[in-house]
Design a protein around this motif. Structure first.
Motif, PDB file in Angstrom:
ATOM      1  N   GLU A  27      41.103  33.207  43.811  1.00  0.00           N
ATOM      2  CA  GLU A  27      42.178  33.277  44.819  1.00  0.00           C
ATOM      3  C   GLU A  27      41.763  34.175  45.986  1.00  0.00           C
ATOM      4  OE1 GLU A  27      45.463  34.508  47.061  1.00  0.00           O
ATOM      5  OE2 GLU A  27      44.482  35.910  45.687  1.00  0.00           O
ATOM      6  N   LEU A  28      41.109  35.282  45.676  1.00  0.00           N
ATOM      7  CA  LEU A  28      40.691  36.229  46.718  1.00  0.00           C
ATOM      8  C   LEU A  28      39.709  35.596  47.695  1.00  0.00           C
ATOM      9  CD1 LEU A  28      40.591  39.256  47.707  1.00  0.00           C
ATOM     10  CD2 LEU A  28      38.592  39.504  46.221  1.00  0.00           C
ATOM     11  N   LEU A  29      38.807  34.768  47.174  1.00  0.00           N
ATOM     12  CA  LEU A  29      37.736  34.215  48.003  1.00  0.00           C
ATOM     13  C   LEU A  29      38.106  32.886  48.655  1.00  0.00           C
ATOM     14  CD1 LEU A  29      34.752  34.981  45.606  1.00  0.00           C
ATOM     15  CD2 LEU A  29      35.450  36.274  47.622  1.00  0.00           C
ATOM     16  N   THR A  30      39.270  32.357  48.315  1.00  0.00           N
ATOM     17  CA  THR A  30      39.696  31.077  48.883  1.00  0.00           C
ATOM     18  C   THR A  30      40.414  31.327  50.204  1.00  0.00           C
ATOM     19  OG1 THR A  30      39.948  30.121  46.684  1.00  0.00           O
ATOM     20  CG2 THR A  30      41.074  28.996  48.501  1.00  0.00           C
ATOM     21  N   ASP A  31      39.930  30.697  51.244  1.00  0.00           N
ATOM     22  CA  ASP A  31      40.576  30.869  52.563  1.00  0.00           C
ATOM     23  C   ASP A  31      41.852  30.033  52.625  1.00  0.00           C
ATOM     24  OD1 ASP A  31      38.676  32.608  53.683  1.00  0.00           O
ATOM     25  OD2 ASP A  31      37.323  30.915  53.988  1.00  0.00           O
ATOM     26  N   ALA A  59      30.013  42.721  49.007  1.00  0.00           N
ATOM     27  CA  ALA A  59      28.966  43.759  48.939  1.00  0.00           C
ATOM     28  C   ALA A  59      28.428  43.878  47.512  1.00  0.00           C
ATOM     29  CB  ALA A  59      29.530  45.097  49.411  1.00  0.00           C
ATOM     30  N   ALA A  60      29.327  43.809  46.520  1.00  0.00           N
ATOM     31  CA  ALA A  60      28.896  43.910  45.116  1.00  0.00           C
ATOM     32  C   ALA A  60      28.036  42.703  44.734  1.00  0.00           C
ATOM     33  CB  ALA A  60      30.110  43.994  44.199  1.00  0.00           C
ATOM     34  N   ALA A  88      37.000  49.387  41.872  1.00  0.00           N
ATOM     35  CA  ALA A  88      38.015  50.353  42.330  1.00  0.00           C
ATOM     36  C   ALA A  88      38.945  49.713  43.351  1.00  0.00           C
ATOM     37  CB  ALA A  88      37.336  51.586  42.908  1.00  0.00           C
ATOM     38  N   ALA A  89      38.387  48.926  44.278  1.00  0.00           N
ATOM     39  CA  ALA A  89      39.209  48.300  45.327  1.00  0.00           C
ATOM     40  C   ALA A  89      40.187  47.292  44.725  1.00  0.00           C
ATOM     41  CB  ALA A  89      38.304  47.605  46.345  1.00  0.00           C
ATOM     42  N   MET A  90      39.746  46.576  43.693  1.00  0.00           N
ATOM     43  CA  MET A  90      40.604  45.552  43.099  1.00  0.00           C
ATOM     44  C   MET A  90      41.846  46.159  42.449  1.00  0.00           C
ATOM     45  SD  MET A  90      39.373  42.610  43.838  1.00  0.00           S
ATOM     46  CE  MET A  90      40.245  41.494  42.742  1.00  0.00           C
ATOM     47  N   ASP A  91      41.746  47.384  41.994  1.00  0.00           N
ATOM     48  CA  ASP A  91      42.898  48.018  41.339  1.00  0.00           C
ATOM     49  C   ASP A  91      43.516  49.130  42.183  1.00  0.00           C
ATOM     50  OD1 ASP A  91      42.894  46.328  39.185  1.00  0.00           O
ATOM     51  OD2 ASP A  91      41.598  47.584  37.949  1.00  0.00           O
ATOM     52  N   ASP A 128      41.414  41.871  52.777  1.00  0.00           N
ATOM     53  CA  ASP A 128      40.126  41.922  53.475  1.00  0.00           C
ATOM     54  C   ASP A 128      39.228  43.010  52.891  1.00  0.00           C
ATOM     55  OD1 ASP A 128      40.926  39.852  55.057  1.00  0.00           O
ATOM     56  OD2 ASP A 128      41.418  41.085  56.809  1.00  0.00           O
ATOM     57  N   THR A 129      39.823  44.131  52.548  1.00  0.00           N
ATOM     58  CA  THR A 129      39.042  45.231  51.949  1.00  0.00           C
ATOM     59  C   THR A 129      38.467  44.800  50.613  1.00  0.00           C
ATOM     60  OG1 THR A 129      40.463  46.850  53.028  1.00  0.00           O
ATOM     61  CG2 THR A 129      39.180  47.623  51.137  1.00  0.00           C
ATOM     62  N   ARG A 130      39.300  44.172  49.798  1.00  0.00           N
ATOM     63  CA  ARG A 130      38.834  43.727  48.484  1.00  0.00           C
ATOM     64  C   ARG A 130      37.754  42.653  48.618  1.00  0.00           C
ATOM     65  NH1 ARG A 130      44.641  43.377  45.199  1.00  0.00           N
ATOM     66  NH2 ARG A 130      44.958  45.640  45.095  1.00  0.00           N
ATOM     67  N   ARG A 131      37.979  41.750  49.540  1.00  0.00           N
ATOM     68  CA  ARG A 131      37.000  40.684  49.726  1.00  0.00           C
ATOM     69  C   ARG A 131      35.658  41.254  50.189  1.00  0.00           C
ATOM     70  NH1 ARG A 131      38.361  35.449  53.384  1.00  0.00           N
ATOM     71  NH2 ARG A 131      40.216  35.501  52.064  1.00  0.00           N
TER      72      ARG A 131
END
Length: 603
Positions: free
Chosen positions: A599-603, A477-478, A459-462, A469-472
């Protein structure tokens, strides 16, 4: 030093007994987990209805208590290895549909550049070496992170055949009351253009033929002037639904001793080698041929069938009832990790003269020939009604996932859920096979992937309002919830197979136990929804295979077989043709999802 076969069998048996038993969960724990597992897929009304059925099932003196007590009693019975001892035969041998495409699985091996006959001879030599090591107790127990794994499935690699029956199939295999100890068979069955041949690859004294002799024997098969007409290719019959095939098989042997001898040759053969007279046009076509190629050139009931194409590409088709992917992977790695001539030498092979192939034929009447034709046509149509696709990531693998600080399996399973949501507009029940071979006679456990955390992540991704930060955080958590649930399953703390076995006990013993009808729990929205697969997933990581595959498990399911290695990620997808567009959309969205998550997880 050689070990006597009797001593080797005793050692293997003692090893197996030293493993811990599969833990039997309490009824309360399984019901609690079941409610938690199905909840994300249900409406509030469906959840309430399911909770009511669970309460009734758990009632003191209720059906759940009676069935669980019977299972506890069975688990404590002398000679019972696991509370799942009866579950597995009913799960696999009790299925009444066809096993070809629906249950058997395949591996496409890495390419070696060898020609067809050299490749096939090398696989035979490697398999004979592996058998000798097994027979002599020289195969070291597999360990996962230092924990010994069950090795009992190795007993079913050779001379094992599923035999159709009603209401259950049976298994003909060595290490049984009928055939104690290792297989003493000296032959394999070779298929070429729908004709079967018996080829003795081990001499009378138990020593394998040399590599060149095996290759010459295979060449003689391809040069034979024996040709089997399409309507006489009895291999087609193994594609039929099981009860129908059982009736046909019974008619084959009735008053026909020659047919009984042919069946005996097939069923006792060490394994099958299926030589094809064509080269698939591409990798996906090779995978499809390994899954459901037929032409009367297979015996799908055989535990192990090597398939070698005209260009030397090769793979394996495996009958699933006694063999799981992890065991076949170990076998495959042993075959492909050592050169064929080394296998041949280590097996003690020596020149004994070229083995002469002997054609295997069936005497068929007009009705049986008609059955062969109809089986061939029906299975060809079934294969044509199956859509498949390969997906390959050459720039992503487990090493990249670990570098992002995440479990590789949690990463790809999260990507599957995101892709499924975008392809179909909703999440759906997702099965993942979890190996439990650290237990005595352990096989697999059924994991369900959709957790509340996974739901929130998708849900957060879309959600356009959700920031990076919220998506990450939602992804982390998932992934953590996924890893925690996988560990529960590995520890034998999963509800599905436990509750399923209670349902099977009611079917088998309901009258005796006073539980005369199916408990309503098994008609609840939670049970029906949790087990209605939209994605059926399983992993087979090995450098020696390119692709792994199996058929989908329902009319809307996508089968997702994946090979996740440090530097690559290959998938084989399958689904009914009617919903092929959704599978192709899933594949495209999966490419996007993997890139997006990196891309989301890459700092």
């Amino acid at each position: 030093m050689n070990v006597s076969q009797e001593a080797a069998a005793g050692t293997a048996s003692a090893r197996e007994r030293s493993l811990p038993r599969v833990p039997l969960p309490t009824l309360e724990a399984s019901c609690e987990r079941f409610l938690a597992w199905c909840a994300p897929l249900l409406t509030a009304e469906e959840r309430a209805a399911t909770e009511a059925e669970v309460t009734a099932f758990l009632r003191p003196g209720g059906t759940g208590r009676i069935l669980h007590a019977a299972l506890e009693e069975y688990d404590a019975t002398d000679g019972v290895h696991s509370w799942l001892d009866t579950f597995w035969p009913y799960r696999y041998l009790g299925r009444r549909d066809r096993i070809a495409l629906n249950a058997n699985f395949f591996f496409l091996f890495k390419d070696t550049g060898e020609g067809q006959l050299g490749r096939a001879a090398g696989l035979v030599a490697g398999a004979l070496h592996y058998k000798r090591q097994l027979d002599e107790g020289l195969i070291a127990p597999v360990e996962q992170r230092g924990v010994p794994q069950s090795m009992v499935q190795n007993q079913y690699l050779f001379s094992t055949t599923r035999v159709p029956g009603v209401p259950l199939d049976t298994v003909r295999a060595p290490y049984s009351e009928q055939a104690p100890g290792p297989s003493t068979a000296r032959h394999i069955v070779v298929f070429f253009r729908g004709t079967m041949f018996r080829l003795d690859v081990i001499g009378p004294d138990g020593v394998p033929h040399g590599l060149d002799e095996i290759q010459a024997g295979l060449r003689a098969v391809t040069k034979s002037d024996v040709h089997t007409a399409e309507e006489d290719r009895a291999g087609h019959l193994t594609t039929m639904a099981r009860a129908e095939w059982a009736a046909t098989r019974a008619s084959l042997v009735e008053d026909r001793p020659a047919n009984a001898r042919t069946l005996d040759d097939i069923e006792t053969a060490l394994f099958c080698v299926c030589l094809e007279d064509f080269a698939p046009r591409d990798i996906q076509a090779a995978c499809d041929e390994l899954l459901h190629g037929d032409r009367g050139n297979r015996w799908f009931d055989k535990a192990v069938s090597f398939v070698v194409f005209a260009d030397g590409r090769a793979g394996i088709n495996v009958e699933h009832c006694e063999l799981d992917g992890t065991t076949v992977l170990s076998f495959t790695d042993a075959l492909l990790g050592t050169p064929p001539d080394e296998h041949s030498r280590a097996s003690g092979a020596r020149p004994q003269g070229v083995p002469v192939p002997r054609p295997l034929t069936f005497e068929l009447d007009a009705a049986q020939r008609a059955r062969v034709r109809s089986a061939a046509e029906a299975f060809a149509a079934y294969g044509n009604d199956t859509a498949t696709r390969t997906v390959s990531f050459g720039d992503f693998g487990s090493r990249a996932a670990k570098a992002l600080g995440v479990s590789p399996d949690a990463f790809v399973q999260s990507a599957y859920q995101l892709a499924h949501q975008r392809a179909k507009g909703h999440l759906g029940a997702t099965y993942e096979s979890i190996a439990t071979r650290q237990y005595r006679y352990g096989r697999t456990e059924a994991m369900r992937v959709v957790t509340p955390e996974m739901q929130a992540f998708v849900a957060a991704m879309d959600d356009p309002g959700a920031g990076r930060d919220t998506r990450r955080a939602a992804f982390r958590a998932a992934a953590a919830a996924h890893v925690a649930r996988a560990k529960e399953c590995q520890a034998g703390e999963a509800p599905e197979q436990h509750l399923w076995e209670l349902e099977l006990i009611q079917r088998r013993r309901g009258e005796e136990l006073g539980v005369t009808g199916q408990p309503a729990l098994y008609r609840s929205p939670g049970w029906l929804t949790m087990r209605d697969d939209y994605l059926s997933t399983s992993s087979a990581p090995s450098e020696n295979i390119q692709y792994f595959g199996f058929g989908s498990t329902s009319s809307k399911c996508i089968g997702v077989a994946y090979v996740l290695l440090p530097d690559r990620f290959n998938l084989y997808l399958s689904t009914p043709l009617a919903v092929a567009d959704q599978m192709h959309a899933f594949a495209e969205h999966l490419r996007e999802a993997v890139g997006e998550l990196r891309e989301l997880l890459t700092d």
